[in-house]
Write a protein that holds these residues in place. Structure first.
Motif, PDB file in Angstrom:
ATOM      1  N   ASN A   1       1.011  -1.404   0.382  1.00  5.31           N
ATOM      2  CA  ASN A   1       0.146  -0.546  -0.131  1.00  5.31           C
ATOM      3  C   ASN A   1       0.758   1.202   0.200  1.00  5.31           C
ATOM      4  O   ASN A   1       2.108   1.313   0.630  1.00  5.31           O
ATOM      5  N   TYR A   2      -0.039   2.125  -0.678  1.00  2.35           N
ATOM      6  CA  TYR A   2       1.555   3.392  -1.028  1.00  2.35           C
ATOM      7  C   TYR A   2       0.363   4.661  -0.585  1.00  2.35           C
ATOM      8  O   TYR A   2      -0.539   4.662  -1.163  1.00  2.35           O
ATOM      9  N   THR A   3       0.763   5.848  -0.475  1.00  2.00           N
ATOM     10  CA  THR A   3       0.609   6.981   0.032  1.00  2.00           C
ATOM     11  C   THR A   3       1.497   8.013  -1.163  1.00  2.00           C
ATOM     12  O   THR A   3       2.914   7.919  -0.347  1.00  2.00           O
ATOM     13  N   ASN A   4       1.263   8.820  -1.326  1.00  9.10           N
ATOM     14  CA  ASN A   4       2.197   9.477  -1.931  1.00  9.10           C
ATOM     15  C   ASN A   4       3.200   8.726  -3.404  1.00  9.10           C
ATOM     16  O   ASN A   4       4.322   8.870  -3.579  1.00  9.10           O
ATOM     17  N   GLN A   5       2.459   7.669  -3.942  1.00 12.14           N
ATOM     18  CA  GLN A   5       3.386   6.834  -5.025  1.00 12.14           C
ATOM     19  C   GLN A   5       3.664   7.728  -5.849  1.00 12.14           C
ATOM     20  O   GLN A   5       3.143   8.424  -6.516  1.00 12.14           O
ATOM     21  N   ILE A   6       4.896   7.810  -6.287  1.00 11.79           N
ATOM     22  CA  ILE A   6       5.753   8.622  -7.013  1.00 11.79           C
ATOM     23  C   ILE A   6       5.562   7.681  -8.548  1.00 11.79           C
ATOM     24  O   ILE A   6       6.025   6.596  -8.408  1.00 11.79           O
ATOM     25  N   ARG A   7       5.022   8.287  -9.287  1.00 10.75           N
ATOM     26  CA  ARG A   7       4.844   7.489 -10.633  1.00 10.75           C
ATOM     27  C   ARG A   7       5.288   7.578 -11.863  1.00 10.75           C
ATOM     28  O   ARG A   7       5.756   8.991 -12.105  1.00 10.75           O
TER      29      ARG A   7
ATOM     30  N   GLY B   1      -0.846   9.715  -5.452  1.00  9.11           N
ATOM     31  CA  GLY B   1      -1.480   9.463  -3.756  1.00  9.11           C
ATOM     32  C   GLY B   1      -1.904   7.922  -3.440  1.00  9.11           C
ATOM     33  O   GLY B   1      -0.683   7.306  -3.365  1.00  9.11           O
ATOM     34  N   LYS B   2      -3.208   7.924  -2.893  1.00  9.98           N
ATOM     35  CA  LYS B   2      -3.127   6.856  -2.356  1.00  9.98           C
ATOM     36  C   LYS B   2      -3.339   5.997  -3.588  1.00  9.98           C
ATOM     37  O   LYS B   2      -3.708   5.891  -4.636  1.00  9.98           O
ATOM     38  N   SER B   3      -2.545   4.521  -3.632  1.00  7.83           N
ATOM     39  CA  SER B   3      -2.454   3.290  -4.921  1.00  7.83           C
ATOM     40  C   SER B   3      -1.850   1.972  -4.038  1.00  7.83           C
ATOM     41  O   SER B   3      -1.422   1.727  -2.323  1.00  7.83           O
ATOM     42  N   LYS B   4      -2.222   0.399  -4.523  1.00  7.42           N
ATOM     43  CA  LYS B   4      -1.899  -0.495  -4.011  1.00  7.42           C
ATOM     44  C   LYS B   4      -0.566  -1.782  -4.978  1.00  7.42           C
ATOM     45  O   LYS B   4      -1.943  -1.491  -6.421  1.00  7.42           O
ATOM     46  N   ILE B   5      -0.147  -2.069  -4.992  1.00 10.70           N
ATOM     47  CA  ILE B   5       0.029  -3.029  -5.863  1.00 10.70           C
ATOM     48  C   ILE B   5      -0.274  -4.244  -5.160  1.00 10.70           C
ATOM     49  O   ILE B   5       0.479  -4.394  -3.358  1.00 10.70           O
ATOM     50  N   LYS B   6      -0.394  -5.842  -5.999  1.00 10.38           N
ATOM     51  CA  LYS B   6      -0.553  -6.912  -5.499  1.00 10.38           C
ATOM     52  C   LYS B   6      -0.298  -8.041  -6.224  1.00 10.38           C
ATOM     53  O   LYS B   6      -0.680  -7.812  -7.486  1.00 10.38           O
TER      54      LYS B   6
END
Length: 183
Positions: free
Chosen positions: A30-36, A51-56
């Protein structure tokens, strides 16, 4: 804003005797402020905070070591979504990596590794230029000892086939061309 993450991973490793080793893992980050990194319509690249994101996803790998050779194969499948559950593109969902390493042949080690992003899209219709391109990396090193110190000089070539491609890691980026390294 700085990126913050909290991740979890569970996995198993199994030695199959003469058949080598198999590893499997499931992960969630789980990310907060994920840099993409995204591509703009004018073919320029932009880093931004998602912003918020997630990788699974999951990864399965197979290693076959011998006295002088290691063969490896890995497949990964993951999904990246924003805080609203919408799929985020510009990162590979599926990839395969494979290669071989010759070890300690008269002090030399040689490795050749290939990777291919099988599912990499800009959006739900447009594929990324790196999709289905096989990128080959090589490394030659020599190990020797001097006064109880071990030195291992090396020469490496990343992207041996000289293709424009997307690279993952701690700093995702678009790589143009072949890179030579020594150390």
């Amino acid at each position: 804003k700085s990126e913050k993450s909290k991740g979890y991973e569970i996995g198993v490793k199994q030695n199959l005797g003469t058949w080598g080793n198999v590893e499997a893992s499931y992960y969630l980050t789980n990310y907060t402020n994920q840099i993409r990194l995204i591509m703009l319509p004018n073919n320029e690249w932009l880093f931004y905070n998602e912003g918020k994101s997630k990788i699974k996803g999951f990864e399965i790998s197979r290693f076959y070591p011998t006295d002088w050779l290691i063969l490896n194969l890995a497949y990964s499948n993951s999904k990246t979504k924003n805080g609203n559950g919408k799929r985020l593109y510009d990162t590979p969902d599926k990839s395969i990596k494979y290669g071989a390493t010759i070890i300690n042949l008269a002090g030399f080690d040689f490795s050749i590794q290939a990777s291919n992003y099988l599912d990499l899209k800009f959006n739900n219709k447009t594929t990324h230029p790196s999709q289905n391109k096989t990128i080959i990396d090589t490394k030659l090193s020599y190990k020797y000892e001097i006064n109880k110190f071990t030195l291992t000089p090396y020469l490496a070539v990343e992207n041996l086939t000289n293709r424009l491609h997307y690279s993952l890691g701690s700093e995702p980026s678009i790589n143009e061309g072949r890179n030579y390294m020594t150390g």
